[in-house]
Motif scaffolding. Structure first.
Motif, mmCIF file in Angstrom:
data_model
loop_
_atom_site.group_PDB
_atom_site.id
_atom_site.type_symbol
_atom_site.label_atom_id
_atom_site.label_comp_id
_atom_site.label_asym_id
_atom_site.label_seq_id
_atom_site.Cartn_x
_atom_site.Cartn_y
_atom_site.Cartn_z
ATOM 1 N N UNK A 26 10.272 -12.826 -0.418
ATOM 2 C CA UNK A 26 11.026 -12.352 -1.574
ATOM 3 C C UNK A 26 11.789 -11.091 -1.155
ATOM 4 N N UNK A 27 12.792 -10.678 -1.924
ATOM 5 C CA UNK A 27 13.536 -9.468 -1.554
ATOM 6 C C UNK A 27 12.647 -8.230 -1.461
ATOM 7 N N UNK A 28 11.632 -8.152 -2.303
ATOM 8 C CA UNK A 28 10.664 -7.057 -2.235
ATOM 9 C C UNK A 28 9.291 -7.694 -2.098
ATOM 10 N N UNK A 29 8.566 -7.310 -1.045
ATOM 11 C CA UNK A 29 7.277 -7.923 -0.762
ATOM 12 C C UNK A 29 6.179 -6.863 -0.726
ATOM 13 N N UNK A 70 -4.371 -12.832 9.109
ATOM 14 C CA UNK A 70 -4.019 -11.533 8.538
ATOM 15 C C UNK A 70 -3.085 -10.843 9.516
ATOM 16 N N UNK A 71 -1.969 -10.372 9.026
ATOM 17 C CA UNK A 71 -0.988 -9.768 9.927
ATOM 18 C C UNK A 71 -0.641 -8.356 9.491
ATOM 19 N N UNK A 72 -0.400 -7.532 10.477
ATOM 20 C CA UNK A 72 0.098 -6.175 10.248
ATOM 21 C C UNK A 72 1.606 -6.292 10.050
ATOM 22 N N UNK A 73 2.104 -5.914 8.893
ATOM 23 C CA UNK A 73 3.545 -6.027 8.627
ATOM 24 C C UNK A 73 4.222 -4.666 8.479
ATOM 25 N N UNK A 95 1.223 -1.145 -0.295
ATOM 26 C CA UNK A 95 0.498 -0.755 -1.502
ATOM 27 C C UNK A 95 -0.454 0.386 -1.189
ATOM 28 N N UNK A 96 -0.425 1.403 -2.039
ATOM 29 C CA UNK A 96 -1.363 2.511 -1.927
ATOM 30 C C UNK A 96 -1.564 3.110 -3.316
ATOM 31 N N UNK A 97 -2.356 4.155 -3.407
ATOM 32 C CA UNK A 97 -2.685 4.715 -4.716
ATOM 33 C C UNK A 97 -1.462 5.283 -5.433
ATOM 34 N N UNK A 98 -0.417 5.636 -4.694
ATOM 35 C CA UNK A 98 0.761 6.222 -5.345
ATOM 36 C C UNK A 98 1.581 5.188 -6.124
ATOM 37 N N UNK A 99 1.425 3.916 -5.808
ATOM 38 C CA UNK A 99 2.225 2.911 -6.515
ATOM 39 C C UNK A 99 1.374 1.876 -7.268
ATOM 40 N N UNK A 100 0.115 2.179 -7.514
ATOM 41 C CA UNK A 100 -0.776 1.229 -8.185
ATOM 42 C C UNK A 100 -0.337 0.920 -9.620
ATOM 43 N N UNK A 101 0.036 1.923 -10.376
ATOM 44 C CA UNK A 101 0.436 1.688 -11.773
ATOM 45 C C UNK A 101 1.726 0.872 -11.839
ATOM 46 N N UNK A 102 2.693 1.214 -11.021
ATOM 47 C CA UNK A 102 3.957 0.466 -11.002
ATOM 48 C C UNK A 102 3.719 -0.972 -10.560
#
Length: 119
Positions: A26-29, A70-73, A95-102
């Motif tokens: 997808x454009x954003x993964x 499982x791959x490192x991307x 993904x990390x704690x700074x973007x969990x809500x979004x």
């Protein structure tokens, strides 16, 4: 069956088993991050640290991709999947704690679109 946001690793594994599946970036993964650490009171603390350190090597990442799909991307990864995602022109968001809500809000909206059901 269509799975939006499903782990690519699952599709790659199923395909390796002969299932007629495919995936498309997808454009954003979103990409979950995984880590390795030694337990504080491990029975063999030096072995635990050695294993955790080895799991961060390119050799271990290649083995994990080959055996567990499982791959490192992350940027700079030597993974075939990372190269495919890069060629697609999409953007990988780690993904990390700074973007969990979004991320949770996005998944909620996406779920409503995909299932055609309001939650």
């Amino acid at each position: 069956v269509v799975a939006v946001g499903e782990f690519v690793a699952s599709a790659i594994q199923w395909k390796s088993m002969g299932m007629p599946v495919t995936w498309a970036p997808m454009p954003v993964m979103p990409a979950a991050q995984f880590g390795a650490a030694a337990v504080v009171r491990a029975p063999h603390p030096h072995a635990a640290r050695l294993l955790a350190g080895w799991l961060a090597t390119n050799e271990a990442k290649a083995a994990r991709e080959r055996l567990r799909f499982d791959a490192d991307v992350r940027p700079g990864s030597r993974s075939a999947l990372a190269a495919a995602l890069s060629r697609s022109g999409g953007r990988v968001i780690l993904e990390d704690v700074s973007n969990m809500k979004a991320r949770a809000a996005l998944y909620e909206r996406l779920s409503t679109l995909v299932t055609a059901r309001a939650r």
